[in-house]
Write a protein that holds these residues in place. Structure first.
Motif, PDB file in Angstrom:
ATOM      1  N   SER A  41       0.822  -1.213   0.000  1.00  0.00           N
ATOM      2  CA  SER A  41       0.000   0.000   0.000  1.00  0.00           C
ATOM      3  C   SER A  41       0.860   1.269   0.000  1.00  0.00           C
ATOM      4  O   SER A  41       0.403   2.320  -0.435  1.00  0.00           O
ATOM      5  CB  SER A  41      -1.004   0.006   1.158  1.00  0.00           C
ATOM      6  OG  SER A  41      -0.395  -0.330   2.371  1.00  0.00           O
ATOM      7  N   PHE A  42       2.093   1.165   0.469  1.00  0.00           N
ATOM      8  CA  PHE A  42       3.005   2.330   0.411  1.00  0.00           C
ATOM      9  C   PHE A  42       3.298   2.704  -1.046  1.00  0.00           C
ATOM     10  O   PHE A  42       3.011   3.832  -1.461  1.00  0.00           O
ATOM     11  CB  PHE A  42       4.285   2.005   1.198  1.00  0.00           C
ATOM     12  CG  PHE A  42       5.223   3.152   1.389  1.00  0.00           C
ATOM     13  CD1 PHE A  42       5.033   4.074   2.415  1.00  0.00           C
ATOM     14  CD2 PHE A  42       6.321   3.319   0.548  1.00  0.00           C
ATOM     15  CE1 PHE A  42       5.918   5.136   2.606  1.00  0.00           C
ATOM     16  CE2 PHE A  42       7.203   4.378   0.737  1.00  0.00           C
ATOM     17  CZ  PHE A  42       7.007   5.287   1.760  1.00  0.00           C
ATOM     18  N   ALA A  66      -4.757   8.742  -3.020  1.00  0.00           N
ATOM     19  CA  ALA A  66      -3.794   7.730  -2.554  1.00  0.00           C
ATOM     20  C   ALA A  66      -4.245   7.140  -1.217  1.00  0.00           C
ATOM     21  O   ALA A  66      -4.120   5.933  -0.975  1.00  0.00           O
ATOM     22  CB  ALA A  66      -2.406   8.348  -2.412  1.00  0.00           C
ATOM     23  N   VAL A  67      -4.791   7.997  -0.354  1.00  0.00           N
ATOM     24  CA  VAL A  67      -5.309   7.518   0.935  1.00  0.00           C
ATOM     25  C   VAL A  67      -6.443   6.524   0.683  1.00  0.00           C
ATOM     26  O   VAL A  67      -6.477   5.431   1.273  1.00  0.00           O
ATOM     27  CB  VAL A  67      -5.808   8.697   1.810  1.00  0.00           C
ATOM     28  CG1 VAL A  67      -6.495   8.181   3.063  1.00  0.00           C
ATOM     29  CG2 VAL A  67      -4.646   9.622   2.162  1.00  0.00           C
ATOM     30  N   LEU A  68      -7.362   6.894  -0.206  1.00  0.00           N
ATOM     31  CA  LEU A  68      -8.493   6.009  -0.496  1.00  0.00           C
ATOM     32  C   LEU A  68      -8.002   4.683  -1.082  1.00  0.00           C
ATOM     33  O   LEU A  68      -8.515   3.613  -0.740  1.00  0.00           O
ATOM     34  CB  LEU A  68      -9.466   6.689  -1.476  1.00  0.00           C
ATOM     35  CG  LEU A  68     -10.220   7.894  -0.904  1.00  0.00           C
ATOM     36  CD1 LEU A  68     -11.171   8.468  -1.963  1.00  0.00           C
ATOM     37  CD2 LEU A  68     -11.016   7.491   0.347  1.00  0.00           C
ATOM     38  N   ALA A  69      -7.005   4.762  -1.968  1.00  0.00           N
ATOM     39  CA  ALA A  69      -6.471   3.533  -2.560  1.00  0.00           C
ATOM     40  C   ALA A  69      -5.882   2.630  -1.468  1.00  0.00           C
ATOM     41  O   ALA A  69      -6.113   1.416  -1.445  1.00  0.00           O
ATOM     42  CB  ALA A  69      -5.411   3.874  -3.609  1.00  0.00           C
ATOM     43  N   GLY A  70      -5.141   3.251  -0.543  1.00  0.00           N
ATOM     44  CA  GLY A  70      -4.584   2.480   0.576  1.00  0.00           C
ATOM     45  C   GLY A  70      -5.681   1.836   1.402  1.00  0.00           C
ATOM     46  O   GLY A  70      -5.588   0.668   1.804  1.00  0.00           O
ATOM     47  N   LEU A 185     -12.588  -1.758   9.218  1.00  0.00           N
ATOM     48  CA  LEU A 185     -12.385  -0.317   9.389  1.00  0.00           C
ATOM     49  C   LEU A 185     -10.945  -0.010   9.818  1.00  0.00           C
ATOM     50  O   LEU A 185     -10.292   0.878   9.259  1.00  0.00           O
ATOM     51  CB  LEU A 185     -13.372   0.221  10.443  1.00  0.00           C
ATOM     52  CG  LEU A 185     -13.293   1.720  10.749  1.00  0.00           C
ATOM     53  CD1 LEU A 185     -13.657   2.531   9.512  1.00  0.00           C
ATOM     54  CD2 LEU A 185     -14.219   2.085  11.913  1.00  0.00           C
ATOM     55  N   GLY A 186     -10.440  -0.763  10.782  1.00  0.00           N
ATOM     56  CA  GLY A 186      -9.111  -0.496  11.318  1.00  0.00           C
ATOM     57  C   GLY A 186      -8.008  -0.771  10.308  1.00  0.00           C
ATOM     58  O   GLY A 186      -7.084   0.034  10.153  1.00  0.00           O
ATOM     59  N   ASN A 191      -3.970   1.221   6.425  1.00  0.00           N
ATOM     60  CA  ASN A 191      -3.363   1.277   5.093  1.00  0.00           C
ATOM     61  C   ASN A 191      -3.635   2.599   4.388  1.00  0.00           C
ATOM     62  O   ASN A 191      -2.880   2.989   3.490  1.00  0.00           O
ATOM     63  CB  ASN A 191      -3.824   0.089   4.252  1.00  0.00           C
ATOM     64  CG  ASN A 191      -3.106  -1.181   4.654  1.00  0.00           C
ATOM     65  OD1 ASN A 191      -1.950  -1.378   4.290  1.00  0.00           O
ATOM     66  ND2 ASN A 191      -3.747  -2.016   5.458  1.00  0.00           N
ATOM     67  N   GLY A 192      -4.693   3.294   4.797  1.00  0.00           N
ATOM     68  CA  GLY A 192      -4.919   4.644   4.294  1.00  0.00           C
ATOM     69  C   GLY A 192      -3.769   5.555   4.722  1.00  0.00           C
ATOM     70  O   GLY A 192      -3.249   6.352   3.927  1.00  0.00           O
TER      71      GLY A 192
END
Ligand SMILES: Nc1ncnc2c1ncn2[C@@H]1O[C@H](COP(=O)(O)OP(=O)(O)OP(=O)(O)O)[C@@H](O)[C@H]1O
Ligand SMILES: [Mg+2]
Lengths: 300, 264
Positions: A41-42, A66-70, A185-186, A191-192
């Motif tokens: 995810s990075f 990118a946050v959403l993809a993570g 959720l966590g 990963n976000g």
């Protein structure tokens, strides 16, 4: 001694790895879910933001994407575990491997350069700060905002339910907490944050590369374990501070080690050094803790 | 009100270890009743309570709580109606959360959880008041980690947590068994007090026949996954442990395994 540029460089990457350590804190510590998705995810965060930026998107929106993809990547890992009952560690390895292909697809080639593009850093260069200080200032703000939000979240009703899910799932269920939902959720949140770190890293380094995720999990763990050795994580805020402090000190230590010619170390030795440090942290008594015990054989 | 009708459950179906734990278990507990449950090891007491709570799914039969069929609902969807205290004092609370955080989790049992602060200021008065009723001095230790408490203290807090919000039934599975006799007696007394004061409906498993007769207002005995007798009211008054044993033998024509039932 360390040059000023090398010093700020270490702070800059330290802050980025602070975000990674937040993510690892959520998965390993809060949820007791050993998650290796972060190695995928990075670079996913890096790839998504870089590609959107070269297509002319606003860099902040690209970073948000990118946050959403993570988060999506984290959700896949969690769902593999919760719905298909695949062991958490294995589920995360499957996602991590899959992401290697996804990242190549996203970028269309092994790396994307951002050198002449507008990034989240661009406007900050006009503020009169020294060039190498700019990323440190911006990333410090991002890290502090993330720290504050995470702290508030962990103190909220939902955050407390998440902590109970990791600490005592049977009790959590008896309290009416949908533990499966909390895990999704966590791990998504975790990963976000790692996607965010990847996006910022690509923008400050001027490129996204498909191999840039290798070892992120181990560096993040080293930061977490190191930070916790310095700051006893007996409250949420201390645990979060430990992530940032651990990551920064870790990067500074690496910078010093690489800088000291007598050691003869080079940048490519980094992963080896990290692995050795994490091994030492696991083996040395006193630093033993629940993250660590997950990677050692339990006596029956 | 909670009613279980003809519950059947076999562990390890189709394997050599096939084990029918519930074999047509039926029981209705009326509003306000306090039922004690006895039975030898492996009789299916814990399995029955787990089935009521949703921790195990029955193969067949029906569970109705307050006129709602909950047979297929997972634990967390039953939690608004079913409260529990476990046998293991470590199981009912989170040791790395503080006392007030544990209570804050319980005060929202079965309700939606949002993003507002979990430990709200307006809860603290209520938390202190309930804790002080335990007379353990815990009302001054709201911020302490649960893990610092002794087993008896933790069990007392678990009981408090289970009674913080209304439930249709309170399930207690040998919740004093892991405690030393004195602490066990304290927690049992507390249990009776809370159940009486709040007029709770409760099902309490115990290994002590004496305890089963001394507390509550109805006693059922389970054997091989079924109810073998069910006594209440006049019939139960003045009954002694040896009468219970006689009753069991008469019902089943079996020798009771004395070792597995504490006569004390
Ligand atoms: N998860 C499980 N898997 C397989 N078998 C089980 C499981 N849980 C219980 N059993 C079996 O079901 C039967 C009933 O067990 P249960 O725990 O309900 O008995 P109990 O009446 O609570 O006994 P005790 O007095 O020892 O607590 C036993 O034979 C037990 O071995
Ligand atoms: Mg039992």
């Amino acid at each position: 001694m360390l040059s000023e540029i090398a010093f700020y460089g270490a702070l800059e990457t330290g802050l980025i790895y602070g975000l990674v350590a937040f993510g690892i804190y959520i998965s390993f510590r809060v949820l007791d879910f050993p998650d290796l998705t972060v190695d995928g995810s990075f670079p996913l965060g890096a790839a998504v933001s870089a590609v959107l930026i070269i297509h002319g998107w606003n860099p902040w929106i690209a970073t948000g994407a990118a946050v959403l993809a993570g988060m999506a990547a984290g959700s896949v890992t969690a769902l593999l575990n919760v719905k298909l009952k695949i062991l958490n560690l294995l589920a995360s390895i499957l996602t991590m491997i899959a992401l290697y292909s996804v990242n190549l697809r996203v970028m269309g080639r092994p790396n994307v350069a951002l050198l002449s593009e507008q990034t989240v850093l661009t406007p900050w260069y006009d503020l009169g700060l020294a060039y190498h200080q700019v990323p440190v200032v911006l990333f410090l703000i991002v890290v502090l905002v993330a720290l504050f939000l995470l702290w508030r979240f962990m103190k909220s009703e939902t955050g407390l339910a998440m902590r109970a899910t990791g600490a005592n799932p049977r009790m959590a269920r008896a309290q009416g907490i949908a533990t499966g939902g909390m895990i999704v959720l966590g791990v998504a949140l975790s990963n976000g944050l790692v996607g965010l770190a990847g996006a910022l890293f690509a923008q400050s380094q001027g490129a996204a590369d498909v191999t840039m995720g290798v070892g992120v999990i181990v560096i993040g763990l080293a930061s977490l374990i190191g930070g916790e050795a310095l700051i006893t994580p007996n409250t949420v805020i201390r645990a979060l501070l430990a992530c940032v402090v651990g990551a920064i000190i870790y990067r500074l230590a690496i910078a010093f080690a690489l800088n000291a010619d007598v050691l003869g170390l080079q940048a490519q030795d980094l992963n080896l050094i990290t692995a050795v440090l994490v091994t030492l942290a696991i083996v040395l008594p006193g630093v033993r803790n629940s993250v660590v015990s997950k990677f050692t054989r339990k006596k029956a | 009100m909670i009613s279980a009708d003809d519950l059947r459950l076999t562990f390890g179906k189709g394997t050599p270890l096939e084990n029918p734990a519930l074999r047509g278990m039926s029981l209705t507990v009326n509003q306000g009743e306090f039922v004690t449950v006895i039975g030898s090891n492996g009789a299916g007491k814990s399995t029955f309570l787990n089935a009521l709570a949703g921790e195990v799914m029955v193969d067949s039969g029906q569970i109705v709580v307050d006129n709602q069929d909950v047979t297929r609902l997972p634990t967390y969807k039953r939690a608004s109606r079913v409260a529990r205290v476990f046998q293991d004092p470590l199981a009912g609370t989170c040791e790395n959360l503080s006392i007030e955080e544990n209570l804050a989790l319980a005060i929202k049992r079965g309700q939606r959880r949002g993003l507002s602060t979990a430990v709200k200021k307006q809860y603290l008065g209520q938390f202190r008041e309930s804790l002080s009723s335990l007379k353990l001095g815990l009302e001054n230790r709201l911020g302490d980690k649960m893990g610092l408490l002794s087993g008896g203290q933790r069990q007392a807090v678990s009981l408090l947590m289970a009674s913080l919000t209304p439930s249709s039934i309170l399930l207690l599975d040998e919740h004093t068994a892991a405690l030393d006799p004195k602490t066990g007696a304290f927690v049992l007394e507390l249990t009776e007090k809370i159940i009486e004061e709040q007029k709770l409906t409760a099902l309490m498993v115990t290994h002590s026949m004496k305890q089963a007769l001394d507390v509550g207002d109805r006693t059922v005995m389970l054997h091989q996954g079924q109810v073998v007798f069910d006594i209440a009211g006049k019939e139960r008054e003045g009954l002694e442990v040896k009468d219970l044993l006689g009753l069991f033998e008469k019902q089943r024509g079996l020798e009771v395994d004395d070792d597995s039932l504490l006569l004390g």
